[in-house]
Design an enzyme around this catalytic site. Structure first.
Site, PDB file in Angstrom:
ATOM      1  N   LYS A  27      33.556  26.474  46.420  1.00  0.00           N
ATOM      2  CA  LYS A  27      34.473  25.958  45.384  1.00  0.00           C
ATOM      3  C   LYS A  27      33.663  25.316  44.260  1.00  0.00           C
ATOM      4  CE  LYS A  27      38.459  23.731  44.027  1.00  0.00           C
ATOM      5  NZ  LYS A  27      39.189  24.711  43.219  1.00  0.00           N
ATOM      6  N   ASN A  43      48.068  29.117  40.441  1.00  0.00           N
ATOM      7  CA  ASN A  43      47.536  27.852  40.946  1.00  0.00           C
ATOM      8  C   ASN A  43      47.093  26.953  39.812  1.00  0.00           C
ATOM      9  OD1 ASN A  43      44.414  27.074  41.026  1.00  0.00           O
ATOM     10  ND2 ASN A  43      44.539  29.325  40.966  1.00  0.00           N
ATOM     11  N   CYS A  57      36.764  25.640  31.666  1.00  0.00           N
ATOM     12  CA  CYS A  57      37.264  24.267  31.575  1.00  0.00           C
ATOM     13  C   CYS A  57      37.069  23.763  30.157  1.00  0.00           C
ATOM     14  CB  CYS A  57      36.599  23.331  32.579  1.00  0.00           C
ATOM     15  SG  CYS A  57      35.156  23.955  33.328  1.00  0.00           S
ATOM     16  N   GLY A  80      39.239  40.002  40.727  1.00  0.00           N
ATOM     17  CA  GLY A  80      40.601  39.903  40.210  1.00  0.00           C
ATOM     18  C   GLY A  80      41.500  40.951  40.834  1.00  0.00           C
ATOM     19  N   GLY A  81      42.339  40.501  41.764  1.00  0.00           N
ATOM     20  CA  GLY A  81      43.363  41.375  42.315  1.00  0.00           C
ATOM     21  C   GLY A  81      42.902  42.342  43.390  1.00  0.00           C
TER      22      GLY A  81
END
Ligand SMILES: Cc1cc2nc3c(=O)[nH]c(=O)nc-3n(C[C@H](O)[C@H](O)[C@H](O)COP(=O)(O)O)c2cc1C
Length: 308
Positions: free
Chosen positions: A45, A69, A132, A247-248
């Site tokens: 993470k 999320n 961010c 992604g996906g």
């Protein structure tokens, strides 16, 4: 039998399937479980300069075509995270599964400081989450949306990474992803991870308000697969850094598509939410089965096939 061995920045992975950041935290035991289940590499993470509790619940929901999320970058801060990563690396080493650390910050300087602390854990790769807000920017524009700021962050991380290669994680919601990629490449990034989540909102029509406490969040899973494939294809066609296509990807056939778009390795996040920690090993087995059935013998035969 197809050869799934994947070479990424001089590392040899048992296969190209990589746990994406943020899905199973930094718990050494969970990362080890995913590695034992068959992942080629695992990403921890994202971790920043100081502890963050993140947003109040609800922070993740399944809305029908994937997840949304807004976890809020919950993390214990780099000084606490570094020994956890060192512990994870020690557990993963005998399995031959490289550990990828992930970092974020509010300024290029903070990114550099976090990189220096996290480098002490000697991960195989440092991934830089640039989705961010830049706290020095008047509008808090994310670094990922600004080629100059993204390059500054990259340079600060590379300068403090102690020789560990750096992958910059790109955002899909930019007008020209290749421009950002070239800027971070010029600042000495060694690889790209693409893509991070796509901003979105899900509304509860009965409550008359967004379902997430943070109101909006990041979409992941099946809804973003075509977006990720296009970004990866553009990156593979128009610049030279290897791409961890993310992604996906829920199945081995999805992974094959990502390789055909030109990815060197394939990131898997939301699939773990749907299929559990065994997901990565299952995806590897399905990729192997697909390749055998279609007559492919190595990843090189798949890579970039859809670009030709
Ligand atoms: C619950 C959740 C938490 C995430 N946390 C992070 C994070 O801390 N850092 C990061 O770079 N990406 C984070 N991501 C993004 C994923 O790493 C990945 O880029 C994205 O979900 C797309 O892949 P997927 O469709 O396979 O999930 C998170 C995604 C989810 C679903």
């Amino acid at each position: 039998m197809p050869d799934l061995t994947c070479s990424l920045l001089g590392l040899t992975l048992h296969n190209p399937i990589v746990l994406a950041s943020g899905i199973l935290g930094t718990s050494a035991a969970l990362l080890e479980r995913v590695a034992q289940a068959g992942a080629g590499a695992v990403t921890a993470k994202s971790c920043g300069p100081a502890p963050r509790t993140g947003h109040p619940n609800p922070i993740t929901i399944e809305w029908g075509h994937g997840l949304i999320n807004a976890v809020g970058l919950t993390n214990p801060g780099a000084p606490v995270e570094a020994p956890l990563l060192a512990e994870a690396r020690a557990l993963l080493q005998p399995l031959g599964v490289p550990l990828i650390a992930s970092i974020f910050g509010g300024t290029p300087r903070e990114y550099g400081e976090v990189a220096r602390t996290i480098a002490t854990a000697r991960p195989a790769l440092i991934e830089v989450n640039i989705s961010c807000p830049n706290v020095a920017d008047e509008f808090g524009t994310p670094f990922a949306a600004d080629a100059v700021a993204a390059a500054e962050v990259t340079a600060a991380v590379v300068a403090n990474a102690g020789g560990i290669p750096v992958s910059v994680k790109l955002a899909p919601n930019v007008p020209d992803i290749v421009r950002i990629a070239r800027a971070v490449g010029a600042a000495s990034a060694s690889a790209l991870t693409a893509i991070n989540t796509m901003p979105g909102m899900v509304i509860d029509p009965y409550a008359g308000r967004p379902v997430l406490s943070n109101r909006s969040g990041g979409l992941s899973g099946p809804a973003i697969k075509p977006i990720a494939l296009r970004c990866v294809a553009q990156l593979a066609a128009e610049q030279d850094l290897p791409v961890i296509g993310t992604g996906g990807v829920l199945t081995g056939i999805d992974a094959a598509e990502m390789l055909m778009a030109g990815a060197t390795a394939v990131g898997v996040g939301t699939a773990v939410w749907y299929r559990g920690p065994e997901a990565l090993g299952q995806i590897v087995a399905e990729l192997d089965e697909f390749m055998a059935a279609e007559g492919y013998t190595s990843l090189a035969e798949l890579r970039g096939l859809a670009l030709r």
